[in-house]
Structures are given as C-alpha cells and as structure tokens.
Scaffold this active site. Structure first.
Site, short mmCIF file in Angstrom:
data_model
loop_
_atom_site.label_atom_id
_atom_site.label_comp_id
_atom_site.label_asym_id
_atom_site.label_seq_id
_atom_site.Cartn_x
_atom_site.Cartn_y
_atom_site.Cartn_z
N ASP A 1 0.82 -1.21 0.00
CA ASP A 1 0.00 0.00 0.00
C ASP A 1 0.85 1.26 0.00
O ASP A 1 2.04 1.23 0.31
CB ASP A 1 -0.87 0.03 1.26
CG ASP A 1 -2.10 -0.84 1.12
OD1 ASP A 1 -2.41 -1.23 -0.01
OD2 ASP A 1 -2.74 -1.11 2.15
N LYS B 1 -3.34 3.26 -2.36
CA LYS B 1 -4.72 3.75 -2.33
C LYS B 1 -4.73 5.05 -1.54
O LYS B 1 -4.30 5.08 -0.40
CB LYS B 1 -5.57 2.69 -1.62
CG LYS B 1 -7.03 2.78 -1.91
CD LYS B 1 -7.72 1.53 -1.39
CE LYS B 1 -9.19 1.81 -1.29
NZ LYS B 1 -10.01 0.85 -1.97
N MET C 1 -7.39 9.13 9.58
CA MET C 1 -8.04 9.70 8.40
C MET C 1 -8.88 10.92 8.80
O MET C 1 -10.02 11.08 8.35
CB MET C 1 -8.92 8.65 7.70
CG MET C 1 -8.08 7.53 7.11
SD MET C 1 -9.06 6.14 6.51
CE MET C 1 -9.20 5.15 7.98
N1 SAH Z 1 -3.37 0.45 9.27
C1 SAH Z 1 -2.90 1.80 9.55
C2 SAH Z 1 -4.03 2.81 9.37
C3 SAH Z 1 -4.49 2.93 7.93
S1 SAH Z 1 -5.73 4.17 7.74
C4 SAH Z 1 -2.34 1.85 10.96
O1 SAH Z 1 -2.57 0.91 11.73
O2 SAH Z 1 -1.64 2.81 11.28
C5 SAH Z 1 -4.79 5.55 7.18
C6 SAH Z 1 -4.61 6.56 8.28
O3 SAH Z 1 -3.70 6.07 9.24
C7 SAH Z 1 -4.02 7.88 7.83
O4 SAH Z 1 -5.02 8.74 7.32
C8 SAH Z 1 -3.45 8.41 9.13
O5 SAH Z 1 -4.47 8.93 9.95
C9 SAH Z 1 -2.95 7.13 9.79
N2 SAH Z 1 -1.54 6.85 9.50
C10 SAH Z 1 -1.03 5.75 8.93
N3 SAH Z 1 0.31 5.82 8.85
C11 SAH Z 1 0.66 6.99 9.39
C12 SAH Z 1 1.91 7.67 9.60
N4 SAH Z 1 3.08 7.12 9.24
N5 SAH Z 1 1.88 8.87 10.18
C13 SAH Z 1 0.72 9.44 10.56
N6 SAH Z 1 -0.48 8.86 10.39
C14 SAH Z 1 -0.51 7.65 9.81
#
Ligand code: SAH
Length: 257
Positions: free
Chosen positions: A44, A66, A179
């Site tokens: 991803d 995505k 998000m």
């Molecule tokens: N599976 C991921 C979340 C995916 S949804 C997890 O567990 O972290 C996508 C959202 O995750 C983004 O919009 C943001 O809010 C957060 N996110 C994911 N990676 C990030 C990062 N490196 N820094 C800040 N926010 C992050």
C-alpha cells in the site's frame, strides 16, 4: 533464537503483514522474516520507504497504493491480485501500513482468500497511534484519566463518520483519530456541539515514524489550523498534549513561512 534458519515449508499462500508506520525500527521480526521468504509483495501507499528497501531484489513488488480521496486501485482488483498470485503457488505477502488489523480492509481481503480455499496468516504491526503517542511521550491510557481508548476514523464509505460524540466529549477521554485531516472541522464542530471543552488538548502527529515526523500540540479550538499544516499522513491524538517541548502554532507557521 535470531540465527535460526527461516522456515519456508508449510507457509500459507498469503501472509497479511502490518509494516508499522514507517521506520524499520517499527517492523516486527516476524514481518522481516516473512519479507525474506516471499515471492511477491503487494503493498500500500502508506508503507514506508525504509520497509520497501528491506524487500530482497528478486522479490516481485506490486504497488496498489490507495489514497483517501484520490486515485486508487479498486479493492476488488486488489482482492483479485491476491487470489491470482495465491492460486499460482506464489508465496504472497500483503503489506499494509501500520497494523493491518486497523482500518486496513483486512476482512475483505481475507474473505476473498477464504472464498477460494487458500490458507492465510496475519502478522500484525505497530499502529500509527501507538507510535505517535510514544513520540509525544504520552501513553494512550492512564489510571484516573481514561479507562478506555477509542480508535476512530474521520471518514467512512458514506463520508464523514459519525461517532459517539457525546461520550468522546467527556473530560479525560482519549481518542486516536485516523483519516481525520479532511474531516477535522466536522469533528471539531461535533465535539463542541456535544459539550467538549475548546481547551481540550489535541496533538496532531504527522509522518509518524518517518524522517520528517513532526507534531503540533494544540487544542480542540485550533485543531483545524494544525491539520492545515500537514501534507503527509497524520493521526490526531484527541485528549493528549505532548509531554515533550512542543512548538506553538505561531512558531510553526513561522517555521513554515
Ligand atoms: N493500518 C494503519 C491505518 C491505515 S488508515 C495503521 O494501523 O496505522 C490511514 C490513516 O492512518 C491515515 O489517514 C493516518 O491517519 C494514519 N496513518 C497511517 N500511517 C501513518 C503515519 N506514518 N503517520 C501518521 N499517520 C498515519
């Protein structure tokens, strides 16, 4: 234990892996091992470059990045790719940012794999919220402050996501909002409407676990200002102030100018 040979027999067709939020320091050893034994990695947009650099050169890579509201590979196409490679006998590694168990569309992909009778396993990762909390020197739960933690999304398939705003507006509540950039104003409005204190601490942590990680310690009333400064992925820690020295918003704006 670490020098044991990697077992490649009896591996399931598809391994779902959480890559952590960015740095290789936040990748599990199990995930690292799985990367070394895969035939194909389907990954991803949020998987960090440091993690991609750990994929051996001979392993095929497929980018199915995505974006929240932007161009994307259809979920059905991703499911089809997983099934196609799994059925062909490839050891497929499905790599997702953070923890694949959190806002990762994991069930949809598992169901596609199950539907064709292929075996799978899940190797969870560190989610953005836990690494973000660590970055600001706070814990996500604290005796006497919050006995529960909410993990919420700013938007869902229908648009801005409704939550239990009344519950969240109570003093001491903590939520990790994923998000939440586009819906920050909506979230702010809903919380205030349900009686949340405008001075409630909020920390926006951008690019968690990446070289450009930064955080903005603000309040509910200035949440939208902080979010507007973020161009990378950001997690909003509602109810938490950075324990470590944080820049003020005006300092930040100055630094950006
Ligand atoms: N599976 C991921 C979340 C995916 S949804 C997890 O567990 O972290 C996508 C959202 O995750 C983004 O919009 C943001 O809010 C957060 N996110 C994911 N990676 C990030 C990062 N490196 N820094 C800040 N926010 C992050």
């Amino acid at each position: 234990m670490f020098d044991q040979p990697i077992q490649t027999s009896n591996l399931p067709a598809v391994t779902f892996v959480g890559a952590g939020p960015g740095s290789a320091d936040h990748l599990t050893l199990g995930a690292y091992r799985a990367l070394q034994t895969a035939d194909v990695v389907i990954y991803d947009r949020l998987v960090g470059q440091e993690i991609l650099d750990l994929i051996p050169a001979h392993v095929r890579r497929i980018d199915v990045g995505k974006e929240g509201f932007g161009p994307s590979t259809e979920q059905s196409q991703i499911n089809a790719l997983l099934v196609q490679h799994g059925l062909s006998g490839d050891r497929v590694l499905r790599l997702k940012g953070g923890d694949c168990n959190i806002f990762g569309r994991l069930d949809e992909e598992i169901e596609a794999i199950e539907a064709v009778g292929l075996p799978f396993r899940v190797l969870p990762g560190l989610t953005a919220a836990t690494v973000a909390a660590a970055a600001i020197g706070q814990s996500l739960t604290r005796r006497g402050r919050n006995a529960s933690l909410r993990i919420v999304t700013g938007h869902d398939m229908a648009g801005f996501a409704e939550q239990d705003w009344r519950g969240l507006a109570r003093k001491g509540e903590v939520a990790a909002i994923y998000m939440g950039k586009k819906s920050a104003r909506f979230i702010q409005g809903r919380l205030m409407m349900h009686g949340a204190d405008a001075a409630t601490p909020v920390t926006v942590v951008e690019n968690v676990s990446r070289p450009d990680q930064r955080f903005f310690g603000v309040t509910l009333s200035t949440l939208t200002d902080a979010v507007s400064l973020c161009s990378g992925p950001a997690v909003i820690l509602f109810g938490l102030a950075p324990r470590q020295a944080a820049l003020t918003l005006s300092e930040l704006k100055e630094a950006q100018a």
